[in-house]
Write an enzyme that holds these catalytic residues in place. Structure first.
Site, PDB file in Angstrom:
ATOM      1  N   HIS A   6       0.870  -1.182   0.000  1.00 36.79           N
ATOM      2  CA  HIS A   6       0.000   0.000   0.000  1.00 36.79           C
ATOM      3  C   HIS A   6       0.909   1.235   0.000  1.00 36.79           C
ATOM      4  O   HIS A   6       2.013   1.194   0.539  1.00 36.79           O
ATOM      5  CB  HIS A   6      -0.836  -0.055   1.280  1.00 36.79           C
ATOM      6  CG  HIS A   6      -1.914   0.969   1.403  1.00 36.79           C
ATOM      7  ND1 HIS A   6      -1.656   2.268   1.781  1.00 36.79           N
ATOM      8  CD2 HIS A   6      -3.260   0.890   1.229  1.00 36.79           C
ATOM      9  CE1 HIS A   6      -2.802   2.941   1.842  1.00 36.79           C
ATOM     10  NE2 HIS A   6      -3.791   2.127   1.497  1.00 36.79           N
ATOM     11  N   ASP A  44       3.100  -4.508   7.974  1.00 36.98           N
ATOM     12  CA  ASP A  44       1.862  -3.753   7.813  1.00 36.98           C
ATOM     13  C   ASP A  44       0.719  -4.745   8.039  1.00 36.98           C
ATOM     14  O   ASP A  44       0.425  -5.575   7.179  1.00 36.98           O
ATOM     15  CB  ASP A  44       1.814  -3.147   6.406  1.00 36.98           C
ATOM     16  CG  ASP A  44       0.500  -2.403   6.144  1.00 36.98           C
ATOM     17  OD1 ASP A  44      -0.428  -2.525   6.966  1.00 36.98           O
ATOM     18  OD2 ASP A  44       0.412  -1.728   5.109  1.00 36.98           O
ATOM     19  N   GLN A  72      -4.461  -5.312   6.954  1.00 40.12           N
ATOM     20  CA  GLN A  72      -5.450  -6.217   6.357  1.00 40.12           C
ATOM     21  C   GLN A  72      -5.485  -7.565   7.048  1.00 40.12           C
ATOM     22  O   GLN A  72      -6.402  -8.347   6.809  1.00 40.12           O
ATOM     23  CB  GLN A  72      -5.163  -6.405   4.858  1.00 40.12           C
ATOM     24  CG  GLN A  72      -5.311  -5.138   4.034  1.00 40.12           C
ATOM     25  CD  GLN A  72      -6.754  -4.658   3.940  1.00 40.12           C
ATOM     26  OE1 GLN A  72      -7.708  -5.410   4.157  1.00 40.12           O
ATOM     27  NE2 GLN A  72      -6.922  -3.386   3.636  1.00 40.12           N
ATOM     28  N   LYS A 101     -10.531  -0.586  10.492  1.00 42.67           N
ATOM     29  CA  LYS A 101     -10.729  -1.783   9.668  1.00 42.67           C
ATOM     30  C   LYS A 101     -11.107  -2.991  10.516  1.00 42.67           C
ATOM     31  O   LYS A 101     -11.343  -4.076  10.002  1.00 42.67           O
ATOM     32  CB  LYS A 101      -9.457  -2.092   8.885  1.00 42.67           C
ATOM     33  CG  LYS A 101      -9.128  -1.056   7.805  1.00 42.67           C
ATOM     34  CD  LYS A 101      -7.953  -1.514   6.962  1.00 42.67           C
ATOM     35  CE  LYS A 101      -7.230  -0.398   6.267  1.00 42.67           C
ATOM     36  NZ  LYS A 101      -7.896   0.091   5.066  1.00 42.67           N
ATOM     37  N   CYS A 155      -4.816   2.511  -3.657  1.00 40.19           N
ATOM     38  CA  CYS A 155      -3.584   3.030  -3.030  1.00 40.19           C
ATOM     39  C   CYS A 155      -2.417   2.061  -3.188  1.00 40.19           C
ATOM     40  O   CYS A 155      -1.616   1.880  -2.267  1.00 40.19           O
ATOM     41  CB  CYS A 155      -3.788   3.338  -1.556  1.00 40.19           C
ATOM     42  SG  CYS A 155      -5.068   4.538  -1.241  1.00 40.19           S
TER      43      CYS A 155
END
Ligand code: PLP
Lengths: 410, 145
Positions: free
Chosen positions: A123, A199, A202, A225, A367
């Site tokens: 991202h 990261d 997700q 999220k 993104c």
């Protein structure tokens, strides 16, 4: 399905909304998730009864507010199995968390002649902060390529990591859904003396997370999220690294002393929490973590695997060569985020027709422009499923796509 | 809620499927690139101005039906017009898209012709950016003359 879906859905008031008399089919949770009553109520109850400043004043209201704020930190720490609550830093969002790492860790560890390693599926939030630092300090950025199936191609990983100071990568792609082998990647980074930055935007909302089992050094993720409110993000960092780093933002709360000739930093985690914090949001996040823990993250993952298998089957079965699904067809290495191209209909037009059926999907570059270039697309349609989505919603998606095909072939 | 027919009028789909004036032009033609960061649409507009008139125009790039058809219809509409007339048309079109302009109000007597079909886009605010992409890019290209 692994949990009681109708009671889960009843927890999310927006899912009962009708638009033009038809139900909302929310398939954009990879973008941001919907919120359960538990979160909404915790925030409004806190605002009505207990709101006050944190870590600053001695009166009871302030002490209660501080307990609520710090209590959320303890919950998050447990949720990702951090060794200590003060390894959890509250930020504005995951983007800020990644900027914090790139800048604060990078400023004392990266200079010209150095290298870091990113992947082709990142991202922008895990690309641009490093590029900004690289522009100032002149270090090299290397890229892990992808296989045709949208997995990381680790063939040359050792060569890429040779002499590198950091490997920063997503645990799960927000476009392809690919779930990366986090533990192996952290181990590979460490074998080369590099730190591992994950990261987790997700992955943390969708499956169990154990930062110690991963043996990562930093993990960034976002509350919004994972059924929590927007406005608060998270950074977990290894204590020794957080201690060794300079602060990120300067101001109130992050200092232990300020004189005319300088300042001293506060202890962790205050050192990285300058200014008045997202207090209400932290309380909401705490409730979100409780909500997810009560459901069980294994159950959430199982539910999403089932939805992924079914969605891939139905989309391919019904549309065959008219649909090109990016990423791996194997649900065991992917999450319930499904990006696709549909005939030659532009993603923006697909999402317009789907919107007519209240089907909310994202159309765009997500993104992740370097990845989009690799896919040879300016944009894709992305349907992303979460703990509250149903089989019926997969059918609605398919029917709406069927209508898209008709509309644009007429 | 407005229906799909409000947005995707027949003539729009026709221009989308059979775009006019595709390609590019070399100097002395001027050009500009535009893109819509929201959806990734990209466009390049080439204009050849001779004796104050648009002698030729070409469009390249890719995007959604609205941005592509708007570009195609624009290219057909401006060919042969004077630069002054083109500027008036741009401002008239932006007005139809509900975009507030500084300066004098646009001349509403400027004929839009087929471009009227894009009127429905206004009911879908997120698509306005798609519809005006080519027009903004054209304005930029003309500023290079
Ligand atoms: C993989 C990934 N990383 C980072 C981000 C940035 O998160 P946020 O917008 O909450 O800062 C996102 C979400 O958009 C994401 O999907």
């Amino acid at each position: 399905m692994a949990h009681d879906l109708s009671s889960v859905r009843a927890d999310f008031p927006v899912l009962a909304e009708l638009i033009d008399g038809k139900p909302l089919v929310y398939l954009d949770s990879a973008n941001t998730s919907q919120k359960p009553h538990a979160v909404i109520d915790a925030m409004s109850c806190f605002l009505e009864h207990s709101y006050g400043p944190t870590n600053r004043s001695a009166y009871r209201l302030a002490a209660d507010a501080t307990d609520a704020y710090e209590g959320a930190r303890v919950k998050v720490a447990r949720f990702v199995n951090a060794a200590k609550p003060h390894e959890i830093v509250f930020t504005k969002n995951a983007t800020e968390s990644l900027n914090l790492v790139a800048r604060a860790w990078g400023s004392t560890n990266l200079s010209s002649g150095d290298a870091i390693v990113l992947t082709h599926m990142e991202h922008h939030a895990n690309i641009v902060p490093w590029q900004m630092m690289a522009a100032e300090r002149g270090f090299e950025i290397r890229w892990v390529p992808l296989t045709a199936d949208g997995l990381l191609d680790l063939t040359d990983l050792d060569r890429l990591l040779d002499g590198a100071k950091a490997l920063s990568f997503t645990a799960m792609s927000n476009v392809l859904g690919t779930i990366n082998p986090v533990r192996e990647l952290c181990a590979a980074a460490h074998a080369h003396g590099a730190i591992a930055v994950v990261d987790g935007c997700q992955s943390v909302p969708h499956m169990p997370t154990d930062v110690r089992e991963w043996d990562a050094d930093f993990v960034a993720f976002s509350s919004h999220k994972m059924v929590g409110p927007s406005g608060i993000g998270l950074l977990w960092g290894r204590e020794s690294l957080l201690e060794s780093m300079p602060p990120f933002l300067g101001g109130g709360s992050m200092i232990s002393d300020v004189r005319l000739d300088g300042f001293e930093c506060a202890e962790l985690p205050a050192k990285f929490e300058a200014g008045t914090q997202p207090i209400v949001e932290a309380v909401g996040l705490g409730a979100a973590v409780d909500y997810l823990s009560a459901l069980g993250m294994d159950n959430v993952r199982a539910h999403e695997v089932a939805l992924t298998v079914e969605a891939l089957d139905k989309l391919k079965g019904r549309f065959g060569d008219d649909i090109e699904i990016h990423g791996s067809p194997d649900a065991s290495v992917r999450g319930a985020t499904i990006s696709f191209a549909f005939r030659d209909v532009h993603p923006h037009d697909v999402s317009q027709v789907l919107d007519q059926h209240n089907v909310c999907v994202r159309a765009g570059h997500h993104c992740a422009k370097p990845l989009m270039r690799l896919l040879g697309a300016n944009a894709t349609v992305r349907a992303s499923f979460y703990l509250y989505n149903t089989s019926d919603e997969i059918d609605t998606l398919c029917d709406a796509l069927g209508e898209t095909a008709e509309f644009f072939s007429a | 809620m407005p229906g799909l027919e409000d947005l995707y009028r027949e003539i729009i789909l026709d221009h989308y499927k059979n775009p006019r004036n595709r390609g590019h032009l070399d100097a002395p033609a001027v050009s500009a690139k535009g893109h819509n960061p929201l959806c990734g649409d990209e466009i390049e507009v080439f204009v050849l101005v001779e004796d104050g008139r648009v002698a030729d125009v070409r469009i390249s790039g890719q995007g959604c039906s609205i941005s592509q058809s708007s570009a195609s219809m624009m290219s057909a509409a401006i060919k042969g017009k004077t630069v002054e007339e083109v500027r008036a048309l741009v401002s008239r079109f932006r007005h139809m898209m509900s975009i507030e302009e500084e300066g004098p109000a646009p001349d509403t007597t400027v004929a839009l012709g087929d471009l009227e079909a894009l009127q429905g886009v206004v009911k879908f605010p997120v698509r306005i950016k798609c519809a005006v992409l080519a027009w903004n890019t054209l304005t930029e290209a003309l500023s290079n003359t």
